[in-house]
Design a protein around this motif. Structure first.
Motif, PDB file in Angstrom:
ATOM      1  N   LYS A 269       0.808  -1.219   0.000  1.00  0.00           N
ATOM      2  CA  LYS A 269       0.000   0.000   0.000  1.00  0.00           C
ATOM      3  C   LYS A 269       0.840   1.267   0.000  1.00  0.00           C
ATOM      4  O   LYS A 269       0.303   2.356  -0.177  1.00  0.00           O
TER       5      LYS A 269
ATOM      6  N   ASN B 200      -8.224   9.208   3.542  1.00  0.00           N
ATOM      7  CA  ASN B 200      -8.636   8.044   4.331  1.00  0.00           C
ATOM      8  C   ASN B 200      -9.812   7.318   3.693  1.00  0.00           C
ATOM      9  O   ASN B 200      -9.859   6.080   3.675  1.00  0.00           O
TER      10      ASN B 200
ATOM     11  N   ASP C 262      -8.688   5.116   0.888  1.00  0.00           N
ATOM     12  CA  ASP C 262      -7.701   4.096   1.266  1.00  0.00           C
ATOM     13  C   ASP C 262      -6.291   4.427   0.767  1.00  0.00           C
ATOM     14  O   ASP C 262      -5.545   3.551   0.334  1.00  0.00           O
TER      15      ASP C 262
END
Length: 346
Positions: A69, A98, A101
Motif C-alpha cells: 500500500k 482516508n 484508502d
C-alpha cells in the motif's frame, strides 16, 4: 554484461555494492541513504539518489513497497505546522485520503531549501503516487521537473505552473475588506504580514493597493509591514508600529495566524479593539471567533480546498492524461466586532 568502461548497463541487475562504487562511498553510506538515516550530508545523499535514478537501481525494500500500500501514499508539503490554517487544510486532505484508502505523508518544509530537497528525496524513495504543495514558494527551479518524473502534483495557493491548482480570490477578498474599512472612515490603514515566501502575499497585497488607489488614498512605506517567517516576529513588528506617532487607525493582517499575534500586541500596549484601533484578518478559522472581540475577516473554504486537492491528486493518479484544472473558490467578508469607525471621528 558490462559496457566498455567495465560498468553495468542501465536495466541490468545492480546491487548495493555497485551503487557504492559509482558514488565513491561505502556500502554502509548507501544503506543509510536507502533507509533514510539522517547521518548523511545533503550533497552525498543527492549524489547517491541521482545515481540510483540514472541506473534504475531499486533496493529490495523499495521493490517490496511498490507491491504494497505504500505506493498509494500522498505527500503534503506545508510551511508551518503551528499555523492553524494548515491544521484545517490537513483535516480536509485526510477526509478524502482516508476514505479512498490512501495514506498521507506530511512534511513541514518551512522556508528551507534543504528541507524541501530532503522531503522530496523521501517521497521518491517511498514511491509516493502524488504530492500536494500548500502555500509554499519553492526554492529549487528544478523541483517541479524532478518531482513530476515520479508522481503527480497538485498546488494549493503555491507558485507552481502546469499542475492542477486550487486557490481562492485572494486579491478580491482583500480588496473587499480594505474597501469595507475605508467605508467606515479609515484612511490610515496598515497591512501586516507581507512576505515574499508566501505565494498568497502578492495577490493579497495587490488587493490592498487596489482598494487604496480606487479611493485615491496614498500608501506610504510605513503602512506596509513586511515580516520574515518566525514565531513572535509579527508581535514585535506590531509593537513598533503602535509606538509611532502616526500609527494607523486600522490594521489588516495577511492571515489569522498573524492576526493572533497582532491582537496580542495591541492588548499588551493597553489599546482597545476596535475603539482605539480596528483589526481585520483573512481565513475565518476557529481562532477568529475565540478572540474578544470576535475578528472581522475574509473567509476562505480551507478544509474544502484540502478536500478538493486530495480528490484532484487521486484522480490524477488514476487518470494522468486529463486536462490540468485551475479551481478558484470565492471569498466572503465576515463582519464581526473588531472593526468600527475611527476613534478620531467619534
Amino acid at each position: 554484461m558490462t559496457n566498455g568502461s567495465g560498468t553495468k548497463n542501465r536495466g541490468e541487475s545492480l546491487n548495493i555494492s555497485d551503487i557504492a562504487v559509482k558514488a565513491g562511498v561505502s556500502v554502509s553510506t548507501v544503506s543509510r541513504v536507502i533507509n533514510n538515516s539522517p547521518n548523511v550530508n545533503v550533497g552525498t545523499r543527492c549524489r547517491i539518489l541521482k545515481i540510483m535514478e540514472e541506473t534504475g537501481y531499486v533496493p529490495s525494500s523499495i521493490a517490496r513497497n511498490m507491491m504494497s500500500k505504500s505506493n498509494r501514499s500522498i505527500g503534503l508539503f506545508i510551511t508551518d505546522i503551528l499555523n492553524p490554517f494548515f491544521n484545517e487544510m490537513i483535516k480536509g486532505v485526510e477526509n478524502v485520503v482516508n476514505a479512498e484508502d490512501y495514506s498521507l505523508l506530511i512534511y513541514a518544509i518551512g522556508n528551507s531549501l534543504q528541507k524541501e530537497e530532503e522531503s522530496l528525496d523521501k517521497l521518491i524513495r517511498d514511491r509516493a503516487c502524488g504530492l500536494i504543495v500548500t502555500s509554499c514558494r519553492l526554492h529549487s527551479e528544478k523541483f517541479l521537473e524532478r518531482a513530476q518524473k515520479y508522481f503527480n502534483i497538485v498546488s494549493i495557493q503555491s507558485n507552481l505552473n502546469n499542475v492542477d491548482n486550487i486557490g481562492v480570490t485572494d486579491e478580491k477578498g482583500t480588496c473587499d475588506m480594505i474597501r469595507y474599512l475605508i467605508g467606515l472612515g479609515h484612511s490610515q490603514i496598515a497591512v501586516i504580514g507581507y512576505n515574499e515566501a508566501l505565494p498568497t502575499s502578492d495577490a493579497r497585497f495587490a488587493g490592498f493597493i487596489k482598494a487604496m488607489a480606487d479611493a485615491k488614498l496614498a500608501v506610504s512605506d510605513n503602512q506596509i509591514i513586511r515580516v520574515e517567517p518566525g514565531e513572535g516576529k509579527c508581535y514585535e513588528a506590531t509593537l513598533e508600529l503602535l509606538l509611532r506617532r502616526d500609527r494607523p487607525t486600522a490594521i489588516h493582517c495577511i492571515n489569522e495566524y498573524i492576526a493572533s499575534e497582532v491582537y496580542r500586541a495591541i492588548k499588551d500596549v493597553g489599546l482597545s479593539i476596535p475603539h482605539d484601533i480596528s483589526l481585520t484578518g483573512f481565513d475565518n478559522l476557529f481562532i477568529s471567533e475565540l478572540m474578544e472581540p470576535k475578528l472581522t475577516t475574509v473567509s476562505q473554504p480551507v478544509r474544502r480546498m484540502g478536500e478538493m486537492a486530495a480528490k484532484c491528486v487521486i484522480r490524477r493518479h488514476q487518470y494522468p492524461d486529463e486536462e490540468i484544472q485551475n479551481i478558484v473558490f470565492p471569498t466572503k467578508l465576515i463582519i464581526r466586532d473588531s472593526a468600527t469607525i475611527p476613534c478620531v471621528m467619534k
